[in-house]
Design an enzyme around this catalytic site. Structure first.
Site, PDB file in Angstrom:
ATOM      1  N   ASP A 169      44.636  19.939   9.937  1.00  0.00           N
ATOM      2  CA  ASP A 169      44.449  20.234   8.519  1.00  0.00           C
ATOM      3  C   ASP A 169      45.302  21.255   7.718  1.00  0.00           C
ATOM      4  OD1 ASP A 169      41.696  18.953   9.039  1.00  0.00           O
ATOM      5  OD2 ASP A 169      40.914  20.891   9.785  1.00  0.00           O
ATOM      6  N   ASP A 172      33.786  20.621  16.017  1.00  0.00           N
ATOM      7  CA  ASP A 172      34.078  20.718  14.473  1.00  0.00           C
ATOM      8  C   ASP A 172      33.056  21.484  13.621  1.00  0.00           C
ATOM      9  OD1 ASP A 172      35.832  19.375  12.433  1.00  0.00           O
ATOM     10  OD2 ASP A 172      33.906  18.572  11.786  1.00  0.00           O
ATOM     11  N   GLU A 203      35.300  25.174  16.051  1.00  0.00           N
ATOM     12  CA  GLU A 203      35.987  25.694  15.050  1.00  0.00           C
ATOM     13  C   GLU A 203      35.004  26.203  14.021  1.00  0.00           C
ATOM     14  OE1 GLU A 203      38.353  23.308  11.248  1.00  0.00           O
ATOM     15  OE2 GLU A 203      36.236  22.806  12.091  1.00  0.00           O
ATOM     16  N   ASP A 252      36.907  15.636  20.527  1.00  0.00           N
ATOM     17  CA  ASP A 252      36.557  16.577  19.524  1.00  0.00           C
ATOM     18  C   ASP A 252      35.089  15.937  18.917  1.00  0.00           C
ATOM     19  OD1 ASP A 252      36.604  17.695  16.848  1.00  0.00           O
ATOM     20  OD2 ASP A 252      38.680  16.951  16.638  1.00  0.00           O
TER      21      ASP A 252
HETATM   22  O1  TEU Z   1      37.682  21.080   9.157  1.00  0.00           O
HETATM   23  C1  TEU Z   1      36.881  21.977   8.561  1.00  0.00           C
HETATM   24  C2  TEU Z   1      37.665  22.846   7.543  1.00  0.00           C
HETATM   25  O2  TEU Z   1      37.637  24.007   7.528  1.00  0.00           O
HETATM   26  C3  TEU Z   1      38.495  22.062   6.752  1.00  0.00           C
HETATM   27  O3  TEU Z   1      37.638  21.278   5.997  1.00  0.00           O
HETATM   28  C4  TEU Z   1      39.356  22.882   6.012  1.00  0.00           C
HETATM   29  O4  TEU Z   1      38.532  23.693   4.890  1.00  0.00           O
HETATM   30  C5  TEU Z   1      40.340  22.233   5.031  1.00  0.00           C
HETATM   31  O5  TEU Z   1      41.168  21.147   5.977  1.00  0.00           O
HETATM   32  C6  TEU Z   1      41.616  23.142   4.463  1.00  0.00           C
HETATM   33  O6  TEU Z   1      42.311  22.277   4.151  1.00  0.00           O
HETATM   34  C7  TEU Z   1      37.075  19.925   9.970  1.00  0.00           C
HETATM   35  C8  TEU Z   1      38.028  19.137  10.453  1.00  0.00           C
HETATM   36  O7  TEU Z   1      39.272  19.692  11.313  1.00  0.00           O
HETATM   37  C9  TEU Z   1      38.701  18.261   9.382  1.00  0.00           C
HETATM   38  O8  TEU Z   1      39.714  17.434   9.780  1.00  0.00           O
HETATM   39  C10 TEU Z   1      37.697  17.537   8.830  1.00  0.00           C
HETATM   40  O9  TEU Z   1      37.604  16.926   7.622  1.00  0.00           O
HETATM   41  C11 TEU Z   1      36.273  18.513   8.411  1.00  0.00           C
HETATM   42  O10 TEU Z   1      35.920  19.541   9.565  1.00  0.00           O
HETATM   43  C12 TEU Z   1      35.002  17.610   8.188  1.00  0.00           C
HETATM   44  O11 TEU Z   1      34.704  16.969   9.608  1.00  0.00           O
END
Ligand code: TEU
Length: 553
Positions: free
Chosen positions: A329, A199, A255, A98
């Site tokens: 998430d 990410d 992502e 990641d």
């Molecule tokens: O997630 C991005 C993201 O879209 C999330 O913040 C989402 O909006 C939220 O979790 C919905 O509940 C990524 C990672 O997967 C996440 O774990 C991180 O916190 C975030 O980026 C910041 O790096």
């Protein structure tokens, strides 16, 4: 369509903090993962996506990286990582790292320098702005509550953070930042990793004039219009691809909050040399209202199907998709899309059958293979996730009904997916000898790996069956997809086919028997290939029944 290992491979996502603690500190670690590699292999998966394990102050559990080249000591450090990679490759398992490149930790040496003075050589590694009319430079809101701007007293300017204030956004406009990033990616490629999950990659190019959002209270719209798919996004991704990624046989999945049907294909079009796949959030944000996840709306099956139909139609044949129903998430997929009360086993299996029969690379999130469910802690003090805690504080400040809000937390918190893996029915679910960093879901005595290993009818064995089925039938990977009943509110039927063979998948997303139109779908001309029930009937589908049938001619 070109055939590749990453299209056929099945991915298993690990949230290391919650997988297996072997060092006895209540936090999962790399040695724990190594111990479980044979189990992971037994699931029929080919690739592990490991959530961040780099050095980090853990404001957002590793998504705030303070050193991109070193593995955190808490997880076992660099030696443990090297052993993991070796042990995985021995078992023919590939490793996807990641990478969090939109922002770093504020404890990264670049940021520590950057904040020192306006003329520091690292100043432009981040976005600094003066106050506007004595306030924040614009009205953008952070993904994790509050403004995206944080004032820093040293220079009396604001820096941008789309996530927490300990996650300052990196300035990709600066060629030096991009070069640093290319070097980091090259470092891991040379080490021999097999790919990257990138990410929030959709956010790396910003509108650097930082205009006010015209819809500040509409979360989804603001992300899409102002944060994501910025003017130079494709230039940056193409550059990263040409300078580094294209030199290695690796897979990439970006992502993408804010990526929609209009913008999706550009990221993954095979002639554009950017990424292999993206995670879009069409079905994951499906229950978000205007105010976001804590403003949920009802979801119908036709809307859910429409997401799959529209994306499949948009992406193929020039791009490639990723199929997932949950990750670290979101709440647990069986709690969200199934029925954990009456049909836990059947609905978890139906969702697995959906995952493994869709077009795109399949991603299984740890614990879903045993049907792990949401947790409902008694009060907010049990929660850890920064997004949950910030949203709670915000709700409190706004004077919301906090009993009702706790119920929303039960439904929506990211901690639902982060409770420790349920290995067995011993204390702490076999995850750790000591009290875990996040309390185990109390249902671990009923839902755990050990008991499901013994039960031939378990969700776990069904996952194995499904991964084997997909491997043996490449039409499930490469075949065309066609939805057969877009408007039906209980049933989801689709075909997967190529020139030689056609399958029909029948899914009953309801708690009731549903009449099956055997004639309309020419089912007399099919053979049952696989089902989550041991007995099937021509006239109806049982609650949460799922079938794969193959046409004889
Ligand atoms: O997630 C991005 C993201 O879209 C999330 O913040 C989402 O909006 C939220 O979790 C919905 O509940 C990524 C990672 O997967 C996440 O774990 C991180 O916190 C975030 O980026 C910041 O790096």
């Amino acid at each position: 369509m070109k055939k590749t290992w990453w299209k056929e491979g099945i991915v298993y996502q690990i949230y290391p903090r919650s997988y297996k603690d072997n060092t006895g500190n209540g936090v999962g670690d790399i040695l724990g993962i190594i111990e479980k590699l044979d189990y992971i292999k037994s699931l029929g998966v080919d690739i592990i996506w490991l959530c961040p394990v780099y050095e980090s102050p853990n404001d957002d559990n590793g998504y705030d990286i303070s050193d991109y080249r070193n593995i955190s000591a808490e997880f076992g450090g660099n030696d443990a990582f090297d052993t993991l990679l070796e042990e995985m490759h021995k078992r023919d398992l590939k490793l996807v790292m990641d990478l969090v490149l939109n922002h770093s930790s504020d404890e990264h040496k670049w940021f520590k320098e950057s904040r020192k003075s306006k003329d520091n050589p690292y100043r432009d590694y981040y976005f600094w702005q003066e106050a506007k009319n004595g306030k924040e430079p614009n009205n953008w809101k952070s993904f994790f509550s509050g403004s995206v701007w944080q004032k820093d007293d040293i220079t009396d300017e604001y820096f941008l953070h789309l996530f927490t204030k300990k996650q300052p956004d990196l300035n990709w406009e600066n060629p030096k930042v991009r070069e640093e990033i290319h070097n980091i990616v090259e470092f891991w490629c040379k080490k021999g990793v097999d790919g990257f999950r990138m990410d929030v990659i959709s956010l790396i190019s910003k509108q650097t004039d930082f205009p006010d959002s015209h819809v500040p209270d509409n979360y989804g719209e603001t992300i899409k219009t102002y944060y994501a798919n910025g003017p130079k996004i494709h230039q940056y991704l193409n550059e990263l691809n040409q300078k580094v990624l294209s030199k290695y046989d690796i897979m990439t999945v970006g992502e993408g909050p804010g990526i929609d049907l209009e913008t999706g294909l550009d990221y993954v079009h095979e002639d554009r040399n950017e990424l292999n796949m993206i995670f879009h959030f069409g079905h994951m944000f499906i229950d978000n209202g205007v105010g976001g996840k804590y403003d949920p709306i009802e979801v119908s099956l036709p809307t859910f199907k429409k997401v799959f139909n529209d994306w499949d139609a948009k992406i193929y044949p020039k791009g490639w998709g990723s199929i997932f129903l949950g990750n670290h998430d979101f709440s647990r997929m069986v709690s969200r899309f199934g029925n954990t009360e009456e049909y836990h086993n059947k609905s978890a299996k139906l969702l697995a059958l959906l995952l493994f029969t869709m077009r795109g690379t399949v991603y299984v999130y740890q614990g879903d293979e045993i049907g792990m469910t949401n947790v409902a802690y008694p009060d907010i003090s049990y929660y850890n996730d920064v997004e949950t805690l910030n949203s709670y504080k915000e709700a409190l400040a706004k004077g919301r009904d906090m009993d009702a809000f706790l119920k929303l937390v039960h439904r929506q918190s990211r901690d639902n997916a982060r409770t420790p893996m349920q290995w067995n029915s011993s204390k702490n679910s076999g995850f750790s000898d000591v009290e875990p960093w996040l309390e185990v879901n109390s249902n671990y005595t009923q839902i755990n790996v050990e008991s499901q290993e013994k039960d031939k009818d378990s969700i776990l064995h069904f996952y194995r069956k499904m991964s084997a089925f997909r491997k043996a039938n490449k039409v499930m990977v490469y075949g065309d997809y066609e939805c057969l009943n877009e408007d039906d509110t209980n049933l989801y039927f689709y075909k997967r086919y190529n020139d030689e063979e056609t399958y029909i998948i029948l899914l009953n997303f309801s708690n009731k028997k549903q009449t099956l139109d055997f004639v309309k779908y020419d089912l007399a001309n099919t053979e049952l290939a696989l089902s989550n029930y041991s007995e099937n009937f021509d006239a109806f589908l049982q609650p949460w029944e799922a079938q794969i049938r193959k046409y004889k001619s």
